[in-house]
Design a protein around this motif. Structure first.
Motif, short mmCIF file in Angstrom:
data_model
loop_
_atom_site.label_atom_id
_atom_site.label_comp_id
_atom_site.label_asym_id
_atom_site.label_seq_id
_atom_site.Cartn_x
_atom_site.Cartn_y
_atom_site.Cartn_z
N MET A 1 -10.03 -43.54 -0.24
CA MET A 1 -9.99 -42.33 0.11
C MET A 1 -10.28 -42.47 2.13
O MET A 1 -11.23 -42.65 2.60
CB MET A 1 -12.34 -41.83 0.14
N ARG A 2 -9.70 -40.64 2.17
CA ARG A 2 -10.20 -40.66 3.58
C ARG A 2 -11.46 -40.18 3.95
O ARG A 2 -11.57 -39.51 2.85
CB ARG A 2 -8.61 -39.76 3.80
N ARG A 3 -11.77 -40.71 5.27
CA ARG A 3 -13.42 -40.51 5.74
C ARG A 3 -12.75 -39.31 6.69
O ARG A 3 -12.77 -39.58 7.52
CB ARG A 3 -14.01 -41.31 5.59
N ASP A 4 -14.43 -38.63 7.13
CA ASP A 4 -14.26 -37.37 7.65
C ASP A 4 -15.48 -37.66 8.54
O ASP A 4 -15.65 -37.95 9.97
CB ASP A 4 -14.74 -36.02 6.98
N ALA A 5 -15.94 -38.97 7.67
CA ALA A 5 -17.74 -39.51 8.44
C ALA A 5 -18.04 -40.43 7.49
O ALA A 5 -17.88 -40.57 7.04
CB ALA A 5 -18.50 -38.40 8.48
N ASP A 6 -18.06 -41.01 8.81
CA ASP A 6 -19.52 -42.50 7.91
C ASP A 6 -20.52 -41.92 6.69
O ASP A 6 -20.83 -42.30 6.23
CB ASP A 6 -19.81 -43.82 8.89
N ASP B 1 -15.33 -45.48 -3.75
CA ASP B 1 -15.43 -45.58 -2.18
C ASP B 1 -16.02 -44.57 -1.45
O ASP B 1 -16.22 -44.81 0.35
CB ASP B 1 -14.44 -46.25 -1.87
N GLY B 2 -16.71 -43.63 -1.60
CA GLY B 2 -17.03 -42.80 -1.01
C GLY B 2 -18.26 -41.50 -1.62
O GLY B 2 -17.95 -41.66 -3.03
N VAL B 3 -18.30 -40.30 -1.08
CA VAL B 3 -18.78 -39.61 -1.98
C VAL B 3 -17.82 -38.51 -0.47
O VAL B 3 -17.49 -38.25 0.19
CB VAL B 3 -20.56 -39.22 -1.03
N GLU B 4 -17.76 -37.22 -2.11
CA GLU B 4 -16.73 -35.93 -1.68
C GLU B 4 -18.17 -34.78 -1.86
O GLU B 4 -18.00 -34.13 -3.01
CB GLU B 4 -15.54 -36.02 -2.26
N ARG C 1 -15.23 -35.70 3.43
CA ARG C 1 -15.73 -37.08 2.51
C ARG C 1 -16.66 -38.38 3.47
O ARG C 1 -16.61 -38.35 4.82
CB ARG C 1 -13.99 -37.52 2.65
N ALA C 2 -17.30 -38.94 3.26
CA ALA C 2 -18.29 -39.74 3.82
C ALA C 2 -18.30 -41.03 2.82
O ALA C 2 -18.54 -40.67 0.93
CB ALA C 2 -19.12 -38.54 4.32
N ALA D 1 -29.40 -42.64 -5.24
CA ALA D 1 -28.35 -43.36 -6.45
C ALA D 1 -27.84 -43.18 -6.12
O ALA D 1 -26.59 -42.73 -5.40
CB ALA D 1 -28.41 -41.67 -7.09
N GLY D 2 -26.11 -44.59 -6.21
CA GLY D 2 -25.66 -45.23 -5.92
C GLY D 2 -25.29 -45.18 -4.18
O GLY D 2 -25.85 -45.26 -3.33
#
Ligand SMILES: Cc1cc2nc3c(=O)[nH]c(=O)nc-3n(C[C@H](O)[C@H](O)[C@H](O)COP(=O)(O)OP(=O)(O)OC[C@H]3O[C@@H](n4cnc5c(N)ncnc54)[C@H](O)[C@@H]3O)c2cc1C
Length: 493
Positions: free
Chosen positions: A1-6, A141-144, A158-159, A286-287
């Motif tokens: 996933m492309r990430r805009d932030a950690d 692999d991340g959260v949107e 996305r982070a 949660a995750g």
């Protein structure tokens, strides 16, 4: 996933701001979004406990906070126009070598938040105002997350991780379906407001004035440092009362319950109504999503614990996210956030509820060490590795707050600890060689010092003893578990 932030942080209250500062100084890319178009304007959480002052010292914001704050003034009890005695709400103490900040500081929450934001900006961070998190999805692999502005969707972010610092009504907690278990501490509503009083009103700023037996419910006026504003807190005897926060209603309330006239209130700067609740989220994680601050636990304001507990949540989580995202620590390190903070929040909730009920019953309202948060620790945590045996009952152990003290060279231990690193402290013994050159550990050796005794102590970045030993046996394994092993790797979490 492309990430805009950690890390995406929802909510720029004290919790979100502290986390954003801690992540910024660790080089973690955090995006802090706030649905309002400015910081919270009220004085609400005005008591900064000694342990929070230590955190703010580490984060480089304490000098500004000290300059803007003051000690609590003495309480002055009134019946109408009659003075009925003075006392200290906060037990006063002198600083000691191990406790440099011994007293609760009085500073309006709005001022604390402004100074936290200024520190964040200094570190290159920012608050994105007018950005409300309205929903999110979690992937392996991340959260949107969806952000909205003025009710209209405006951006998808996305982070790797999402932290809900979005307050007691947390959108994130609700979206996750995590319940809050708790109770109403007091069914009677309260009003809290910031009021500017005319000098002719004659309310001196050297005392915190209380009219506990005022008709309709007790009233308190606390002078806030840095201006001419008082924090008004009024309780209502009638549980069914509807709190009116309109400026005229606030003026009328003061006129009805105290010797002040309505015209003595020059301005009502901010006002809000609330009912004291004590509740805690059933889970703090949660995750890839973490709950912190009021999103995870809401308190009675009695005892001044809510804001302080949120600061400690953020401080506990910040270094763990940093180790996982920047130093290749195993993701399991993040499990310790809920394991450590949930029991602490439960204890603190018990304290504020007890203080609230005792005050309502008219019992002694002096606050002692229990509210200072200096005694809180993580001895039962999987991250507390105590390898020594036969310790005295009162010995400093893994999991305890690492006390301050002199280093013998003009510096204090807190000078050594200040920063995002671990500190391996050899007290009255030799430092072991650390193979390789881990970037996130500093080492120091001091003479035997009574609060520590002697031995090796690995101080976590949040100022707790993580590992303690008479020799370095077992230290390597601990360092690996927290991402502080030699030759750190940077791997996406
Ligand atoms: C009368 C009173 C006195 C108090 N006194 C004390 C005291 O002396 N000491 C103490 O420790 N505590 C005190 N408290 C409690 C303290 O004010 C709170 O515990 C503290 O504000 C919690 O901080 P927080 O950052 O977790 O949440 P909040 O301060 O509630 O901040 C949450 C932020 O998230 C934003 N937000 C909400 N939803 C979203 C979303 N979906 N997207 C983006 N942003 C969002 C909100 O606008 C807000 O700015 C008091 C409270 C009251 C009512």
């Amino acid at each position: 996933m492309r990430r805009d932030a950690d890390v995406l942080i929802a909510g720029a209250g004290p919790t979100g701001l502290v986390l954003a500062i801690d992540l910024a100084r660790r080089g973690v890319r955090a995006l802090l979004v706030e649905k309002a178009d400015r910081l919270f304007p009220g004085s609400r959480g005005k008591g900064l406990q000694p342990r929070s002052q230590e955190v703010l010292d580490d984060l480089g914001v304490l000098p500004a906070i000290q300059a803007a704050g003051s000690l609590y003034p003495r309480m002055l009890r009134w019946e109408g126009t009659e003075r009925r005695g003075e006392w200290d709400m906060m037990k006063r103490a002198e600083p000691t070598a191990r406790i440099p900040y011994a007293n609760t500081l009085l500073i309006p929450q709005s001022r604390t938040q402004e100074l936290l934001r200024a520190r964040l900006v200094e570190l290159g961070g920012e608050v994105r105002f007018g950005a409300e998190l309205t929903g999110f999805r979690e992937y392996a692999d991340g959260v949107e997350a969806e952000l909205s502005r003025d009710g209209a969707a405006c951006e998808t972010v996305r982070a790797a991780f999402l932290v809900a610092a979005d307050g007691g009504r947390s959108t994130v907690r609700r979206a996750l379906g995590i319940g809050m278990t708790g109770e109403t501490v007091d069914p009677r509503p309260m009003l809290v407001a910031d009021v500017r009083l005319a000098p002719e009103a004659g309310v001196d700023r050297g005392n915190w004035h209380v009219w506990p037996t005022a008709p309709g419910g007790g009233v308190a006026l606390c002078p806030l440092p840095g201006g001419d504003v008082f924090q008004l807190i009024a309780s209502f005897e009638d549980a069914a009362a509807v709190v009116d926060t309109a400026p005229e209603a606030v003026r009328d309330l003061l006129a009805a319950r105290t010797p002040l006239a309505a015209k003595d209130v020059v301005e009502v700067v901010w006002a809000s109504g609330f009912r004291a609740r004590a509740a805690m989220a059933d889970r703090f994680r949660a995750g890839r999503v973490f709950l912190a601050g009021d999103a995870a636990h809401v308190h009675s304001p009695a005892g001044g614990q809510g804001l302080n507990t949120g600061i400690q949540d953020a401080y506990n989580l910040g270094w763990k996210l940093g180790q996982v995202l920047r130093h290749g620590a195993p993701a399991a390190l993040l499990d310790s956030y809920e394991a450590e903070r949930l029991p602490v929040a439960a204890d603190v909730l018990g304290i504020s509820t007890r203080i609230h009920r005792a005050s309502a019953e008219g019992e002694s309202t002096q606050r002692g060490e229990e509210v200072q948060q200096l005694g809180l620790g993580y001895r039962d945590s999987a991250l507390a590795a105590e390898t020594r045996t036969g310790l005295a009952e009162d010995a400093l152990r893994a999991g305890d707050r690492a006390p301050d003290g002199p280093c013998g060279d003009g510096r204090r231990l807190f000078d050594l600890f200040r920063g995002p690193h671990f500190t391996l402290l050899a007290v009255g013994t030799a430092l072991p060689g650390l193979p390789g050159a881990p970037t996130c550990i500093r080492t120091a050796r001091i003479a035997a010092y009574e609060p520590y005794g002697t031995g090796l102590f690995l101080i976590r970045p949040d100022g707790y003893v993580g590992w303690a030993g008479a020799t370095a046996d077992g230290l390597d394994a601990y360092l690996a578990a927290v991402g502080a092993a030699p030759a750190p790797v940077t791997a996406p979490a």
